[in-house]
Design an enzyme around this catalytic site. Sequence first.
Site, PDB file in Angstrom:
ATOM      1  N   HIS A  73       5.953  -6.606   6.283  1.00  0.00           N
ATOM      2  CA  HIS A  73       5.702  -8.129   6.310  1.00  0.00           C
ATOM      3  C   HIS A  73       6.092  -8.776   5.185  1.00  0.00           C
ATOM      4  O   HIS A  73       5.666  -9.441   4.205  1.00  0.00           O
ATOM      5  CB  HIS A  73       4.447  -8.456   6.842  1.00  0.00           C
ATOM      6  CG  HIS A  73       3.476  -7.677   7.929  1.00  0.00           C
ATOM      7  ND1 HIS A  73       4.224  -7.818   8.965  1.00  0.00           N
ATOM      8  CD2 HIS A  73       2.752  -6.955   7.979  1.00  0.00           C
ATOM      9  CE1 HIS A  73       3.514  -7.299  10.106  1.00  0.00           C
ATOM     10  NE2 HIS A  73       2.612  -6.538   9.354  1.00  0.00           N
ATOM     11  N   CYS A 107      -9.225   1.573   5.743  1.00  0.00           N
ATOM     12  CA  CYS A 107      -8.472   2.052   4.578  1.00  0.00           C
ATOM     13  C   CYS A 107      -9.168   1.407   3.389  1.00  0.00           C
ATOM     14  O   CYS A 107      -8.738   0.237   3.133  1.00  0.00           O
ATOM     15  CB  CYS A 107      -6.830   1.813   4.621  1.00  0.00           C
ATOM     16  SG  CYS A 107      -6.151   2.525   3.018  1.00  0.00           S
ATOM     17  N   CYS A 120       1.782   6.086   8.547  1.00  0.00           N
ATOM     18  CA  CYS A 120       0.837   6.027   7.323  1.00  0.00           C
ATOM     19  C   CYS A 120      -0.312   7.260   7.654  1.00  0.00           C
ATOM     20  O   CYS A 120      -0.761   7.374   8.999  1.00  0.00           O
ATOM     21  CB  CYS A 120       0.015   4.903   7.134  1.00  0.00           C
ATOM     22  SG  CYS A 120      -1.347   5.174   6.051  1.00  0.00           S
ATOM     23  N   GLU A 133      -0.590  -1.571  14.769  1.00  0.00           N
ATOM     24  CA  GLU A 133      -1.117  -0.360  14.480  1.00  0.00           C
ATOM     25  C   GLU A 133      -2.189  -0.367  15.592  1.00  0.00           C
ATOM     26  O   GLU A 133      -2.719   0.688  16.173  1.00  0.00           O
ATOM     27  CB  GLU A 133      -2.016  -0.706  13.213  1.00  0.00           C
ATOM     28  CG  GLU A 133      -3.136   0.439  13.113  1.00  0.00           C
ATOM     29  CD  GLU A 133      -3.946   0.118  11.797  1.00  0.00           C
ATOM     30  OE1 GLU A 133      -5.121   0.650  11.858  1.00  0.00           O
ATOM     31  OE2 GLU A 133      -3.350  -0.353  10.968  1.00  0.00           O
ATOM     32  N   THR A 148      -7.356   0.041  10.551  1.00  0.00           N
ATOM     33  CA  THR A 148      -7.365   0.254   8.991  1.00  0.00           C
ATOM     34  C   THR A 148      -7.306  -0.840   8.271  1.00  0.00           C
ATOM     35  O   THR A 148      -7.973  -0.667   6.969  1.00  0.00           O
ATOM     36  CB  THR A 148      -6.326   1.295   8.647  1.00  0.00           C
ATOM     37  OG1 THR A 148      -4.965   0.654   8.765  1.00  0.00           O
ATOM     38  CG2 THR A 148      -6.503   2.649   9.514  1.00  0.00           C
ATOM     39  N   HIS A 199       2.696   1.600  10.308  1.00  0.00           N
ATOM     40  CA  HIS A 199       1.773   1.209  11.541  1.00  0.00           C
ATOM     41  C   HIS A 199       1.462   2.317  12.619  1.00  0.00           C
ATOM     42  O   HIS A 199       0.408   2.322  13.037  1.00  0.00           O
ATOM     43  CB  HIS A 199       2.172  -0.308  12.276  1.00  0.00           C
ATOM     44  CG  HIS A 199       2.220  -1.202  11.345  1.00  0.00           C
ATOM     45  ND1 HIS A 199       3.510  -1.358  10.766  1.00  0.00           N
ATOM     46  CD2 HIS A 199       1.621  -2.172  11.001  1.00  0.00           C
ATOM     47  CE1 HIS A 199       3.266  -2.481  10.169  1.00  0.00           C
ATOM     48  NE2 HIS A 199       1.981  -3.008   9.980  1.00  0.00           N
ATOM     49  N   CYS A 253       0.703  -1.254   0.125  1.00  0.00           N
ATOM     50  CA  CYS A 253      -0.041  -0.025   0.010  1.00  0.00           C
ATOM     51  C   CYS A 253       0.877   1.136   0.143  1.00  0.00           C
ATOM     52  O   CYS A 253       2.256   1.003   0.131  1.00  0.00           O
ATOM     53  CB  CYS A 253      -0.837   0.061   1.212  1.00  0.00           C
ATOM     54  SG  CYS A 253      -0.176   0.205   2.638  1.00  0.00           S
TER      55      CYS A 253
END
Length: 254
Positions: free
Chosen positions: A40, A201, A96, A130, A166, A74, A12
Amino acid sequence: MTIAIDKNSGYCFGVEFAIQMAEDEMEESAELYCLGDIVHNSMEVQRLYAKGLRIIDREQLKELQDSKVLIRAHGEPPETYKIALENNLELIDASCPVVLKLQNRVKHAFDSTKSYNGQIVIYGQHGHAEVIGIAGQTQNEAIVVTSEADLNKIDFTRPVTLFSQTTKSTKGFYHIKASIEQQIAQAGGSLENFDANDSICRQVSNREPQLTKFAAEHDVIIFVSGKKAPTARLFTRCARRIMPEAISWKMPMN
C-alpha cells in the site's frame, strides 16, 4: 534540531519478502504480473512498475494465459490456485508465512465445525485481500465482522470459532471476543462452544505501543503513508501524544 526515524517504521517482513521475490523474479523475466498492489505505497508500486511489475485484479487474472503471477503477502483463496492451473499460470507465491498458517488453521477449523454445525467468524475488514483469502478456506461461508454492528450475523445458539485478520488491533479483537461471549450468555448458549483464536501478527500489533513511546519522546511527528495503507490507527496513536496542530500528515501522490 534533532531528527529521528522510528526504528520500527517501514514494511513488515512479509511485505519485504514479497518485494524481494518480485525483484528477484524480474531479473530473469521481462514482465511479471501481481494480483493487487504488492504494497500500500504508490511510490513503491511505481518503482516496481518501472522494473516490469504489472498490477492486475481477479477479473483480469481469469483472462490471463501462460504467464507468471506473483501472489503478494496477503495470500489468496483456493480459487486463485484453481484458475492458475486452468490458465497455465506460474505462481510466484510470496504469501506471508503468518497468513498461510492462519489459512491452514481456518481450513482445519472449518472442516471440523461441519460435524457439529459450527460457525467460523473472522474479525477483519470486509473486502480486504487477506480476509478474502481466509474466507476462501471456508468456501466463503465464514462470517466477517468488522464491528459490534456485524455481530447480528451470528447465531449465538450454535458453536462459534473466532479468528482475526493478522493486521487488526489486539484491543479490537478482545473487545469483539468479549461482546460475543456476552451475546452467547444472553442467548442461553454455552461458552464451552466458543473458541476464540488470537491470530494477530505481533510484529504489526506491537507497533502501536512502540509508536506511542516514540511519539511521546518527540515534539513533532511527520507521519508518511500511502492513501491505501491501513495506518489510520497508528496515526491516531501519534495524535493522542502530541498537539494536533503539531502533526504533519503527508501522503505520496497517487
